[in-house]
Design a protein around this motif. Structure first.
Motif, PDB file in Angstrom:
ATOM      1  N   LEU A 175      -0.855  20.654  48.146  1.00  0.00           N
ATOM      2  CA  LEU A 175       0.387  21.373  47.865  1.00  0.00           C
ATOM      3  C   LEU A 175       0.189  22.295  46.674  1.00  0.00           C
ATOM      4  N   ARG A 176       0.748  23.513  46.770  1.00  0.00           N
ATOM      5  CA  ARG A 176       0.661  24.473  45.665  1.00  0.00           C
ATOM      6  C   ARG A 176       2.039  25.085  45.411  1.00  0.00           C
ATOM      7  N   LEU A 177       2.435  25.099  44.142  1.00  0.00           N
ATOM      8  CA  LEU A 177       3.660  25.771  43.712  1.00  0.00           C
ATOM      9  C   LEU A 177       3.262  27.157  43.229  1.00  0.00           C
ATOM     10  N   GLN A 178       3.836  28.192  43.848  1.00  0.00           N
ATOM     11  CA  GLN A 178       3.403  29.561  43.558  1.00  0.00           C
ATOM     12  C   GLN A 178       4.571  30.435  43.114  1.00  0.00           C
ATOM     13  N   VAL A 179       4.253  31.420  42.248  1.00  0.00           N
ATOM     14  CA  VAL A 179       5.233  32.403  41.795  1.00  0.00           C
ATOM     15  C   VAL A 179       4.734  33.799  42.159  1.00  0.00           C
ATOM     16  N   TYR A 180       5.659  34.682  42.544  1.00  0.00           N
ATOM     17  CA  TYR A 180       5.299  36.037  42.951  1.00  0.00           C
ATOM     18  C   TYR A 180       5.393  36.950  41.733  1.00  0.00           C
ATOM     19  N   HIS A 181       4.262  37.582  41.400  1.00  0.00           N
ATOM     20  CA  HIS A 181       4.206  38.418  40.202  1.00  0.00           C
ATOM     21  C   HIS A 181       3.272  39.592  40.444  1.00  0.00           C
ATOM     22  N   ASN A 182       3.778  40.785  40.161  1.00  0.00           N
ATOM     23  CA  ASN A 182       2.981  42.008  40.305  1.00  0.00           C
ATOM     24  C   ASN A 182       2.349  42.128  41.691  1.00  0.00           C
ATOM     25  N   GLY A 183       3.118  41.789  42.722  1.00  0.00           N
ATOM     26  CA  GLY A 183       2.642  41.972  44.083  1.00  0.00           C
ATOM     27  C   GLY A 183       1.759  40.874  44.623  1.00  0.00           C
ATOM     28  N   GLU A 184       1.550  39.785  43.891  1.00  0.00           N
ATOM     29  CA  GLU A 184       0.685  38.698  44.360  1.00  0.00           C
ATOM     30  C   GLU A 184       1.326  37.349  44.087  1.00  0.00           C
ATOM     31  N   TRP A 185       0.886  36.349  44.873  1.00  0.00           N
ATOM     32  CA  TRP A 185       1.329  34.972  44.665  1.00  0.00           C
ATOM     33  C   TRP A 185       0.312  34.254  43.785  1.00  0.00           C
ATOM     34  N   TYR A 186       0.797  33.668  42.689  1.00  0.00           N
ATOM     35  CA  TYR A 186      -0.059  32.948  41.752  1.00  0.00           C
ATOM     36  C   TYR A 186       0.312  31.464  41.762  1.00  0.00           C
ATOM     37  N   THR A 187      -0.714  30.625  41.855  1.00  0.00           N
ATOM     38  CA  THR A 187      -0.480  29.181  41.847  1.00  0.00           C
ATOM     39  C   THR A 187      -0.245  28.702  40.421  1.00  0.00           C
ATOM     40  N   GLN A 188       0.901  28.050  40.201  1.00  0.00           N
ATOM     41  CA  GLN A 188       1.278  27.543  38.887  1.00  0.00           C
ATOM     42  C   GLN A 188       1.056  26.040  38.750  1.00  0.00           C
ATOM     43  N   LYS A 217      10.427  35.093  42.285  1.00  0.00           N
ATOM     44  CA  LYS A 217      10.442  34.302  43.515  1.00  0.00           C
ATOM     45  C   LYS A 217       9.377  33.212  43.457  1.00  0.00           C
ATOM     46  N   TRP A 218       9.737  32.037  43.997  1.00  0.00           N
ATOM     47  CA  TRP A 218       8.828  30.882  44.021  1.00  0.00           C
ATOM     48  C   TRP A 218       8.744  30.338  45.448  1.00  0.00           C
ATOM     49  N   ARG A 219       7.637  29.651  45.769  1.00  0.00           N
ATOM     50  CA  ARG A 219       7.478  28.998  47.059  1.00  0.00           C
ATOM     51  C   ARG A 219       6.490  27.844  46.921  1.00  0.00           C
ATOM     52  N   VAL A 220       6.430  27.009  47.959  1.00  0.00           N
ATOM     53  CA  VAL A 220       5.447  25.920  48.019  1.00  0.00           C
ATOM     54  C   VAL A 220       4.632  26.101  49.290  1.00  0.00           C
ATOM     55  N   LYS A 237      16.036  32.443  38.100  1.00  0.00           N
ATOM     56  CA  LYS A 237      16.335  33.336  36.979  1.00  0.00           C
ATOM     57  C   LYS A 237      16.028  32.618  35.685  1.00  0.00           C
ATOM     58  N   HIS A 238      15.152  33.207  34.880  1.00  0.00           N
ATOM     59  CA  HIS A 238      14.845  32.668  33.552  1.00  0.00           C
ATOM     60  C   HIS A 238      15.702  33.401  32.522  1.00  0.00           C
ATOM     61  N   VAL A 239      16.497  32.639  31.808  1.00  0.00           N
ATOM     62  CA  VAL A 239      17.428  33.204  30.837  1.00  0.00           C
ATOM     63  C   VAL A 239      16.984  32.798  29.441  1.00  0.00           C
ATOM     64  N   PRO A 240      17.466  33.515  28.421  1.00  0.00           N
ATOM     65  CA  PRO A 240      17.039  33.188  27.052  1.00  0.00           C
ATOM     66  C   PRO A 240      17.426  31.768  26.664  1.00  0.00           C
ATOM     67  N   THR A 241      16.673  31.212  25.753  1.00  0.00           N
ATOM     68  CA  THR A 241      17.066  29.927  25.185  1.00  0.00           C
ATOM     69  C   THR A 241      18.351  30.132  24.385  1.00  0.00           C
ATOM     70  N   ARG A 242      19.138  29.091  24.293  1.00  0.00           N
ATOM     71  CA  ARG A 242      20.413  29.196  23.574  1.00  0.00           C
ATOM     72  C   ARG A 242      20.152  29.448  22.092  1.00  0.00           C
ATOM     73  N   LYS A 243      20.783  30.484  21.593  1.00  0.00           N
ATOM     74  CA  LYS A 243      20.518  30.873  20.208  1.00  0.00           C
ATOM     75  C   LYS A 243      21.671  31.713  19.690  1.00  0.00           C
ATOM     76  N   VAL A 244      21.945  31.591  18.394  1.00  0.00           N
ATOM     77  CA  VAL A 244      22.941  32.449  17.764  1.00  0.00           C
ATOM     78  C   VAL A 244      22.360  32.971  16.457  1.00  0.00           C
ATOM     79  N   THR A 245      22.444  34.277  16.269  1.00  0.00           N
ATOM     80  CA  THR A 245      21.981  34.901  15.032  1.00  0.00           C
ATOM     81  C   THR A 245      23.198  35.277  14.191  1.00  0.00           C
ATOM     82  N   ALA A 246      22.984  35.443  12.900  1.00  0.00           N
ATOM     83  CA  ALA A 246      24.106  35.784  12.008  1.00  0.00           C
ATOM     84  C   ALA A 246      23.620  36.601  10.832  1.00  0.00           C
ATOM     85  N   SER A 247      24.416  37.585  10.468  1.00  0.00           N
ATOM     86  CA  SER A 247      24.188  38.350   9.243  1.00  0.00           C
ATOM     87  C   SER A 247      25.542  38.659   8.630  1.00  0.00           C
ATOM     88  N   ALA A 248      25.549  38.845   7.309  1.00  0.00           N
ATOM     89  CA  ALA A 248      26.802  39.129   6.606  1.00  0.00           C
ATOM     90  C   ALA A 248      26.480  39.827   5.302  1.00  0.00           C
TER      91      ALA A 248
END
Length: 461
Positions: A175-188, A217-220, A237-248
């Protein structure tokens, strides 16, 4: 004594009786002889049947065909044939020892074609003299499958975990878990499982993580020899880690309002932005603002209302809270000063020089670090107002124009500089400079000279 004479019929009667008896004996003997000879039975018509023929099978898997042969005897060759390109071709054969009255057989066969389709089969059985062919039957090949499920939303850097079920595979399966990147499937990630026809569950984890936001996109993919199956694709969808910045604004006048601003990332929906001050050994929420956030980042501003009317330094932080998750900004200090500092002095590093109260204040990010008494030029040679910067420094400088000592000189506008003045130390405000900013505290200006850098601001107002 009288003698009787034999009649003329006596001999004839005896002859007749003898003949009858002889004939009976002959018939009886013939019947006995016929009963002793073995009979020759008639052979059944040669035939071969398929009992409960298989109707479906997975691609690449062998099938078992069972049935019986009749009317054939001795060494009988049983062949499983598939119809290929207009001809019947043998896919498997087996020799059995058959009896004329009928013998069961079982034969395993594979079509050796990795295609999902229906094909025609038959069984041919033959001995030395006769052969028989079964009725044809169809076997539909079904493609093996690998199901795939995963979370369609992940944080940057988080693992991607895939799970599912294999069907139609048997034995060692890769079994291989693959991600599609730059036109090719890469095994992760990859693993090997021992599969069974009834179905085998699996789990794959990409521990490398994706370090950028975005959707991929991912596949097995499952392989067992030449048999392969690919799962459906899932967009993650990979989203940013939860974070809050502040300046004053870090330093400002007593009584003036202040706000913290920044960005909330990695949240979606309703988020509460809380301004907290560290007071009496604990963090206390002093202001809350509700925003509608998106993963890629949402800006905010929130008031910092505590301690507005008193001088001093307070430590603040901003907390983002969506009800399930919280993130905290780095803490920051806000200093309120009672002196009337020019607004240009409240950021960065500045020599803040006020003609109104004749003070030089060394200010870093709005916090007053040092205060020194100063005097200025006379009306004929005034000290120039405005925003300047330290252009160069001279520790033991002597004026080339007036030939007077100017220790710890920090030049900011042509020949005008901040420096120590012995005359100011002796005579106070009765005198004046030729435009320079005189300082009378020798030790104070000496330490300040070492702290100030070329390029620091000089604000004269």
């Amino acid at each position: 004594m009288l003698k009787t004479k034999p009649t003329a019929l006596g001999p004839w009667l005896r002859a007749m009786i003898t003949a009858v008896i002889s004939l009976a004996l002959i018939v009886t003997a013939a019947g006995a002889a016929a009963a002793d000879e073995p009979s020759t039975p008639e052979l059944a018509t040669p035939g071969v049947t398929v009992s409960a023929p298989p109707t479906s099978a997975y691609v690449g898997r062998s099938i078992t065909i069972k049935g019986a042969v009749t009317g054939l005897a001795g060494s009988v060759k049983v062949q499983a044939q598939r119809y290929i390109d207009g001809k019947w071709r043998t896919q498997a054969s087996k020799t059995i020892d058959a009896a004329a009255e009928g013998t069961n057989y079982s034969i395993g066969a594979s079509d050796k074609v990795n295609e999902a389709k229906a094909t025609a089969w038959r069984i041919v059985a033959s001995d030395e003299t006769n052969s028989a062919t079964s009725a044809k039957f169809y076997v539909k090949r079904t493609a093996p499958k690998v199901s795939f499920k995963t979370s369609d939303l992940r944080r940057v850097g988080q693992d991607v975990t895939a799970s599912g079920t294999l069907t139609g595979f048997s034995g060692s399966t890769k079994l291989r878990l693959q991600v599609y990147h730059n036109g090719e499937w890469y095994t992760q990630a990859k693993t090997t499982v021992k599969a069974s026809e009834k179905g085998t569950s699996y789990k794959l984890v990409d521990k490398g993580g994706i370090d950028k936001t975005g959707t991929k996109k991912w596949r097995v993919v499952a392989n067992a020899g030449k048999v392969e199956a690919k799962s459906s694709k899932i967009s993650v969808k990979h989203v940013p880690t939860r974070k809050v910045t502040a300046s004053a604004t870090r330093s400002l006048q007593v009584g003036s309002n202040n706000y913290a601003s920044g960005t909330v990332r990695g949240y979606t929906g309703t988020v509460k932005v809380k301004a907290q001050v560290y007071n009496d050994g604990e963090w206390q929420t002093k202001e809350t603002k509700t925003i509608k956030a998106s993963y890629d980042g949402t800006s905010y501003d929130v008031a910092l209302p505590y301690g507005v009317n008193s001088a001093g330094t307070k430590t603040w932080r901003i907390v983002a809270d969506d009800g399930s998750n919280t993130s905290k900004s780095s803490s920051f200090k806000v200093t309120r000063v009672s002196a009337k500092l020019d607004s240009r002095c409240l950021t960065g590093r500045a020599l803040c020089i006020s003609k109104e109260d004749r003070k030089l204040r060394w200010v870093i990010d709005g916090a007053v670090k040092k205060t020194l008494d100063v005097r200025f030029g006379s009306p004929k040679t005034p000290t120039r107002n405005g925003a300047h910067q330290v252009n160069w420094k001279s520790r033991d400088h002597v004026s080339s124009l007036y030939h007077s000592a100017m220790p710890f000189a920090m030049f900011f506008s042509g020949g005008q500089a901040v420096h120590y003045s012995a005359d100011f130390a002796r005579n106070g405000y009765y005198g004046a400079s030729h435009g320079c900013v005189n300082v009378r505290d020798y030790n104070g200006i000496k330490k300040l000279f070492d702290e100030v850098r070329v390029g620091d601001k000089v604000i004269v107002y």
